[in-house]
Every structure is written in structure tokens, then in C-alpha cells.
Scaffold this motif. Structure first.
Motif, PDB file in Angstrom:
ATOM      1  N   GLY A 231       0.993  -1.218   0.068  1.00 25.45           N
ATOM      2  CA  GLY A 231      -0.134  -0.083   0.062  1.00 25.45           C
ATOM      3  C   GLY A 231       0.967   1.244  -0.027  1.00 25.45           C
ATOM      4  N   LEU A 232      -0.039   2.363  -0.491  1.00 22.56           N
ATOM      5  CA  LEU A 232       0.876   3.652  -0.559  1.00 22.56           C
ATOM      6  C   LEU A 232       0.983   4.218   1.143  1.00 22.56           C
ATOM      7  CD1 LEU A 232      -0.827   5.512  -3.133  1.00 22.56           C
ATOM      8  CD2 LEU A 232       1.457   4.444  -3.462  1.00 22.56           C
ATOM      9  N   LYS A 233       2.226   4.551   1.720  1.00 24.91           N
ATOM     10  CA  LYS A 233       2.436   4.901   3.007  1.00 24.91           C
ATOM     11  C   LYS A 233       2.022   6.276   2.835  1.00 24.91           C
ATOM     12  CE  LYS A 233       5.473   1.021   3.860  1.00 24.91           C
ATOM     13  NZ  LYS A 233       6.772   0.607   4.334  1.00 24.91           N
ATOM     14  N   ASN A 234       1.724   6.830   4.246  1.00 24.23           N
ATOM     15  CA  ASN A 234       1.718   8.242   4.788  1.00 24.23           C
ATOM     16  C   ASN A 234       3.243   8.724   4.687  1.00 24.23           C
ATOM     17  OD1 ASN A 234       1.438  10.640   6.056  1.00 24.23           O
ATOM     18  ND2 ASN A 234      -0.285   9.862   6.901  1.00 24.23           N
ATOM     19  N   THR A 235       3.422   9.708   4.071  1.00 27.50           N
ATOM     20  CA  THR A 235       4.818  10.468   3.715  1.00 27.50           C
ATOM     21  C   THR A 235       4.932  11.008   5.360  1.00 27.50           C
ATOM     22  OG1 THR A 235       3.610  12.680   3.320  1.00 27.50           O
ATOM     23  CG2 THR A 235       4.498  11.202   1.517  1.00 27.50           C
ATOM     24  N   LYS A 236       4.160  11.127   6.366  1.00 30.07           N
ATOM     25  CA  LYS A 236       4.344  11.672   7.678  1.00 30.07           C
ATOM     26  C   LYS A 236       5.162  13.205   7.485  1.00 30.07           C
ATOM     27  CE  LYS A 236       4.524   7.322   9.863  1.00 30.07           C
ATOM     28  NZ  LYS A 236       5.150   6.281  10.739  1.00 30.07           N
ATOM     29  N   ALA A 237       4.654  13.983   6.489  1.00 28.08           N
ATOM     30  CA  ALA A 237       5.095  15.207   6.449  1.00 28.08           C
ATOM     31  C   ALA A 237       5.088  16.012   8.014  1.00 28.08           C
ATOM     32  CB  ALA A 237       4.496  16.055   5.546  1.00 28.08           C
ATOM     33  N   SER A 238       5.806  17.029   8.082  1.00 27.44           N
ATOM     34  CA  SER A 238       5.577  17.875   9.296  1.00 27.44           C
ATOM     35  C   SER A 238       4.284  18.080   9.735  1.00 27.44           C
ATOM     36  CB  SER A 238       6.255  19.413   9.058  1.00 27.44           C
ATOM     37  OG  SER A 238       6.333  20.131  10.322  1.00 27.44           O
ATOM     38  N   GLY A 239       3.910  17.754  10.875  1.00 28.66           N
ATOM     39  CA  GLY A 239       2.562  17.855  11.699  1.00 28.66           C
ATOM     40  C   GLY A 239       1.337  17.044  10.912  1.00 28.66           C
ATOM     41  N   PHE A 240       1.919  15.913  10.520  1.00 36.40           N
ATOM     42  CA  PHE A 240       1.045  14.712  10.292  1.00 36.40           C
ATOM     43  C   PHE A 240       0.231  14.414  11.331  1.00 36.40           C
ATOM     44  CE2 PHE A 240       3.842  11.649  11.902  1.00 36.40           C
ATOM     45  CZ  PHE A 240       3.003  10.485  12.170  1.00 36.40           C
ATOM     46  N   THR A 241      -1.044  13.923  10.887  1.00 32.90           N
ATOM     47  CA  THR A 241      -2.183  13.461  11.932  1.00 32.90           C
ATOM     48  C   THR A 241      -2.556  12.087  11.857  1.00 32.90           C
ATOM     49  OG1 THR A 241      -4.102  13.980  10.743  1.00 32.90           O
ATOM     50  CG2 THR A 241      -3.145  15.881  12.005  1.00 32.90           C
ATOM     51  N   GLY A 242      -2.173  11.510  10.681  1.00 28.91           N
ATOM     52  CA  GLY A 242      -2.516  10.160  10.306  1.00 28.91           C
ATOM     53  C   GLY A 242      -3.888  10.328   9.420  1.00 28.91           C
ATOM     54  N   ASP A 243      -4.594  11.259   9.502  1.00 22.92           N
ATOM     55  CA  ASP A 243      -5.882  11.466   8.760  1.00 22.92           C
ATOM     56  C   ASP A 243      -5.664  11.336   7.313  1.00 22.92           C
ATOM     57  OD1 ASP A 243      -6.943  11.328  11.399  1.00 22.92           O
ATOM     58  OD2 ASP A 243      -7.316  13.624  11.329  1.00 22.92           O
TER      59      ASP A 243
END
Length: 134
Positions: free
Chosen positions: A97-109
Motif C-alpha cells: 500500500g501507499l504509505k503516509n509520507t508523515k510530513a511535518s505536523g501529520f495527523t494520520g488522517d
């Protein structure tokens, strides 16, 4: 008047999440949170922190290609990870699957954005997500 939006969690299991989103535009566009990780079921006391997009199917009918629906990882500055226009299916399960990039301030939403568009533009998205516990 606002866009008519239906956003439903179809299944929320220990490992998998299935969501259904439908919009009919009134020409205003907008953003809808389609995954709120804080509201997902836990697994053996663990809280879901983010999701990976495993599969997505859509039927998007917009007047201008620039009005395509955009899926975004929620962060201080949201990160577009999928644009949808027309009738399509994507399967990312071969590599987890495509993973969240977890950019600055990411929430997971996860948000879906329908930009400025034409009244009557429509979109339906069905997603299969893999829940990630950290």
C-alpha cells in the motif's frame, strides 16, 4: 448551499478499513476527512496511528480535468498522494500500500479535496486501507 457529501466507514476491522465517499458538487468545492484515525477501532489495546492505501476504485465525472478529486495525507501542509478522474481502479497491495509520507505536523488522517468545480460534478471513491499501529 453546499456540496452533497456522503462519507461512510463500511468496515473497520483489526487490520483493514473500507471507506465509501460520494460527492455531488454545487460549484463550491470542499474538503472532507474520509479517514479520522482517532475514531477507528483499536486492536488489542493499540491505537491506529495512520493508514496505507491498499486499493481504490472510483468514478469521477468532472467538467475540467483540473477539477479531479485529490486524496491528501493530513499535515501542516497537506500532501497530495492520489488524483482521481474518470473511472479507475488502483491496487497497491503488491507492495503493502501507499504509505503516509508523515510530513511535518501529520495527523494520520486522510482528506479528499474537490477543488473549485462545476455544479453537478460528481465523484465516488471506495478505498481499502491497511491500519498501522505504532
Amino acid at each position: 448551499m453546499a456540496d452533497t457529501v456522503l462519507n461512510t466507514t463500511v468496515f473497520d476491522g483489526a487490520k483493514k478499513l473500507i471507506t465509501h465517499y460520494n460527492v455531488v458538487s454545487d460549484n463550491s468545492g470542499g474538503t472532507t476527512k474520509i479517514v479520522d484515525v482517532s475514531e477507528l477501532n483499536s486492536n488489542n489495546g493499540k491505537t491506529c496511528k495512520t493508514v496505507r492505501l491498499n486499493k481504490v476504485s472510483c468514478n469521477v465525472s468532472v467538467t475540467a480535468p483540473a477539477d479531479a478529486l485529490r486524496m491528501q495525507w493530513d499535515a501542516t501542509t497537506d500532501v497530495v498522494f492520489q488524483s482521481l478522474n474518470g473511472e479507475m481502479e488502483y491496487d497497491y497491495s503488491d507492495f503493502g500500500g501507499l504509505k503516509n509520507t508523515k510530513a511535518s505536523g501529520f495527523t494520520g488522517d486522510v482528506n479528499v479535496v474537490l477543488p473549485a468545480c462545476t455544479a453537478g460534478d460528481t465523484g465516488t471513491i471506495v478505498c481499502e486501507w491497511i491500519k498501522v499501529y505504532e
